[in-house]
Scaffold this motif. Structure first.
Motif, PDB file in Angstrom:
ATOM      1  N   SER A 168      13.211  -1.321  -9.294  1.00  0.00           N
ATOM      2  CA  SER A 168      13.193  -0.520 -10.518  1.00  0.00           C
ATOM      3  C   SER A 168      11.787  -0.433 -11.087  1.00  0.00           C
ATOM      4  O   SER A 168      10.887  -1.121 -10.637  1.00  0.00           O
ATOM      5  CB  SER A 168      14.142  -1.129 -11.551  1.00  0.00           C
ATOM      6  N   GLY A 169      11.643   0.406 -12.090  1.00  0.00           N
ATOM      7  CA  GLY A 169      10.344   0.606 -12.726  1.00  0.00           C
ATOM      8  C   GLY A 169       9.851   2.010 -12.451  1.00  0.00           C
ATOM      9  O   GLY A 169      10.449   2.763 -11.680  1.00  0.00           O
ATOM     10  N   PRO A 170       8.756   2.381 -13.095  1.00  0.00           N
ATOM     11  CA  PRO A 170       8.220   3.734 -12.887  1.00  0.00           C
ATOM     12  C   PRO A 170       7.717   3.925 -11.460  1.00  0.00           C
ATOM     13  O   PRO A 170       7.233   2.995 -10.833  1.00  0.00           O
ATOM     14  CB  PRO A 170       7.089   3.834 -13.898  1.00  0.00           C
ATOM     15  N   LEU A 171       7.832   5.145 -10.980  1.00  0.00           N
ATOM     16  CA  LEU A 171       7.334   5.477  -9.644  1.00  0.00           C
ATOM     17  C   LEU A 171       5.832   5.251  -9.577  1.00  0.00           C
ATOM     18  O   LEU A 171       5.118   5.440 -10.555  1.00  0.00           O
ATOM     19  CB  LEU A 171       7.642   6.930  -9.295  1.00  0.00           C
TER      20      LEU A 171
ATOM     21  N   THR B 242      10.076   5.041  -1.270  1.00  0.00           N
ATOM     22  CA  THR B 242       9.856   5.013  -2.712  1.00  0.00           C
ATOM     23  C   THR B 242       9.211   3.693  -3.118  1.00  0.00           C
ATOM     24  O   THR B 242       9.688   2.622  -2.764  1.00  0.00           O
ATOM     25  CB  THR B 242      11.186   5.191  -3.472  1.00  0.00           C
ATOM     26  N   LEU B 243       8.128   3.782  -3.856  1.00  0.00           N
ATOM     27  CA  LEU B 243       7.415   2.605  -4.353  1.00  0.00           C
ATOM     28  C   LEU B 243       7.302   2.694  -5.866  1.00  0.00           C
ATOM     29  O   LEU B 243       7.421   3.763  -6.452  1.00  0.00           O
ATOM     30  CB  LEU B 243       6.026   2.516  -3.719  1.00  0.00           C
ATOM     31  N   ARG B 244       7.043   1.576  -6.507  1.00  0.00           N
ATOM     32  CA  ARG B 244       6.944   1.491  -7.961  1.00  0.00           C
ATOM     33  C   ARG B 244       5.525   1.105  -8.374  1.00  0.00           C
ATOM     34  O   ARG B 244       4.746   0.605  -7.572  1.00  0.00           O
ATOM     35  CB  ARG B 244       7.939   0.464  -8.488  1.00  0.00           C
ATOM     36  N   MET B 245       5.234   1.315  -9.653  1.00  0.00           N
ATOM     37  CA  MET B 245       3.915   0.951 -10.188  1.00  0.00           C
ATOM     38  C   MET B 245       3.719  -0.552 -10.067  1.00  0.00           C
ATOM     39  O   MET B 245       4.663  -1.317 -10.249  1.00  0.00           O
ATOM     40  CB  MET B 245       3.803   1.370 -11.657  1.00  0.00           C
TER      41      MET B 245
ATOM     42  N   THR C  40       0.842  -1.191   0.000  1.00  0.00           N
ATOM     43  CA  THR C  40       0.000   0.000   0.000  1.00  0.00           C
ATOM     44  C   THR C  40       0.876   1.239   0.000  1.00  0.00           C
ATOM     45  O   THR C  40       1.772   1.377   0.825  1.00  0.00           O
ATOM     46  CB  THR C  40      -0.927   0.029   1.225  1.00  0.00           C
ATOM     47  N   GLY C  41       0.630   2.102  -0.960  1.00  0.00           N
ATOM     48  CA  GLY C  41       1.264   3.412  -0.999  1.00  0.00           C
ATOM     49  C   GLY C  41       0.236   4.442  -0.558  1.00  0.00           C
ATOM     50  O   GLY C  41      -0.955   4.137  -0.463  1.00  0.00           O
ATOM     51  N   TRP C  42       0.712   5.617  -0.307  1.00  0.00           N
ATOM     52  CA  TRP C  42      -0.188   6.669   0.169  1.00  0.00           C
ATOM     53  C   TRP C  42       0.128   7.971  -0.544  1.00  0.00           C
ATOM     54  O   TRP C  42       1.277   8.279  -0.820  1.00  0.00           O
ATOM     55  CB  TRP C  42      -0.016   6.882   1.675  1.00  0.00           C
ATOM     56  N   ILE C  43      -0.915   8.740  -0.823  1.00  0.00           N
ATOM     57  CA  ILE C  43      -0.731  10.072  -1.387  1.00  0.00           C
ATOM     58  C   ILE C  43      -0.686  11.057  -0.229  1.00  0.00           C
ATOM     59  O   ILE C  43      -1.558  11.060   0.640  1.00  0.00           O
ATOM     60  CB  ILE C  43      -1.884  10.437  -2.347  1.00  0.00           C
ATOM     61  N   ASN C  44       0.367  11.868  -0.220  1.00  0.00           N
ATOM     62  CA  ASN C  44       0.487  12.931   0.783  1.00  0.00           C
ATOM     63  C   ASN C  44      -0.219  14.172   0.251  1.00  0.00           C
ATOM     64  O   ASN C  44       0.182  14.745  -0.750  1.00  0.00           O
ATOM     65  CB  ASN C  44       1.967  13.259   1.041  1.00  0.00           C
TER      66      ASN C  44
ATOM     67  N   SER D  29      -2.354  14.336 -10.624  1.00  0.00           N
ATOM     68  CA  SER D  29      -1.482  13.179 -10.471  1.00  0.00           C
ATOM     69  C   SER D  29      -0.533  13.389  -9.296  1.00  0.00           C
ATOM     70  O   SER D  29       0.051  14.461  -9.143  1.00  0.00           O
ATOM     71  CB  SER D  29      -0.686  12.965 -11.758  1.00  0.00           C
ATOM     72  N   HIS D  30      -0.400  12.360  -8.473  1.00  0.00           N
ATOM     73  CA  HIS D  30       0.471  12.414  -7.288  1.00  0.00           C
ATOM     74  C   HIS D  30       1.386  11.203  -7.277  1.00  0.00           C
ATOM     75  O   HIS D  30       1.004  10.126  -7.732  1.00  0.00           O
ATOM     76  CB  HIS D  30      -0.368  12.378  -5.994  1.00  0.00           C
ATOM     77  N   VAL D  31       2.577  11.360  -6.714  1.00  0.00           N
ATOM     78  CA  VAL D  31       3.468  10.231  -6.470  1.00  0.00           C
ATOM     79  C   VAL D  31       3.087   9.648  -5.125  1.00  0.00           C
ATOM     80  O   VAL D  31       2.996  10.364  -4.128  1.00  0.00           O
ATOM     81  CB  VAL D  31       4.954  10.675  -6.466  1.00  0.00           C
ATOM     82  N   ALA D  32       2.828   8.348  -5.105  1.00  0.00           N
ATOM     83  CA  ALA D  32       2.474   7.671  -3.855  1.00  0.00           C
ATOM     84  C   ALA D  32       3.751   7.198  -3.168  1.00  0.00           C
ATOM     85  O   ALA D  32       4.692   6.775  -3.817  1.00  0.00           O
ATOM     86  CB  ALA D  32       1.560   6.497  -4.137  1.00  0.00           C
ATOM     87  N   LYS D  33       3.781   7.273  -1.861  1.00  0.00           N
ATOM     88  CA  LYS D  33       4.932   6.833  -1.062  1.00  0.00           C
ATOM     89  C   LYS D  33       4.463   5.813  -0.039  1.00  0.00           C
ATOM     90  O   LYS D  33       3.323   5.835   0.403  1.00  0.00           O
ATOM     91  CB  LYS D  33       5.567   8.021  -0.323  1.00  0.00           C
ATOM     92  N   GLY D  34       5.378   4.942   0.368  1.00  0.00           N
ATOM     93  CA  GLY D  34       5.072   3.945   1.379  1.00  0.00           C
ATOM     94  C   GLY D  34       5.540   4.399   2.746  1.00  0.00           C
ATOM     95  O   GLY D  34       6.258   5.387   2.885  1.00  0.00           O
ATOM     96  N   LYS D  35       5.133   3.649   3.758  1.00  0.00           N
ATOM     97  CA  LYS D  35       5.550   3.944   5.131  1.00  0.00           C
ATOM     98  C   LYS D  35       6.772   3.096   5.477  1.00  0.00           C
ATOM     99  O   LYS D  35       6.730   1.880   5.427  1.00  0.00           O
ATOM    100  CB  LYS D  35       4.424   3.624   6.109  1.00  0.00           C
TER     101      LYS D  35
END
Length: 93
Positions: free
Chosen positions: A58-61, A87-90, A37-41, A70-76
């Protein structure tokens, strides 16, 4: 005695090492692609919107669209703390 070792033990050891290496590599690859699970800040609201991502090298964020942006999702890094900085990937589909 040396001949028996060279003919029987060394090949068996080589096969065993190869099998263990193959399983170790497969396990590392499978672990790296586990969904996470990623999260949008959002401004003033850390880790607010959950998104499905992968934790792999590796791979797209991992990104997601929320309310048209559009937001980059991050993990805890630490699930007990509400800080999303990992940093998490698609996800792989």
């Amino acid at each position: 005695m040396k001949t028996i070792f060279a003919k029987r033990v060394m090949p068996a050891f080589a096969v065993m090492a190869a099998v263990m290496g193959a399983f170790a590599f497969e396990r590392a690859e499978a672990t790296a692609m586990v969904p996470e699970t990623g999260w949008i800040n959002l401004p003033g609201e850390p880790c607010e919107v959950p998104v499905q991502c992968d934790f792999r090298p590796s791979g797209p964020l991992c990104t997601a669209t929320y309310e048209g942006t559009s937001h980059v999702a991050k993990g805890k890094s630490n699930p007990a703390v509400n800080i999303c900085d990992k940093t998490l990937r698609m996800p792989l589909n």
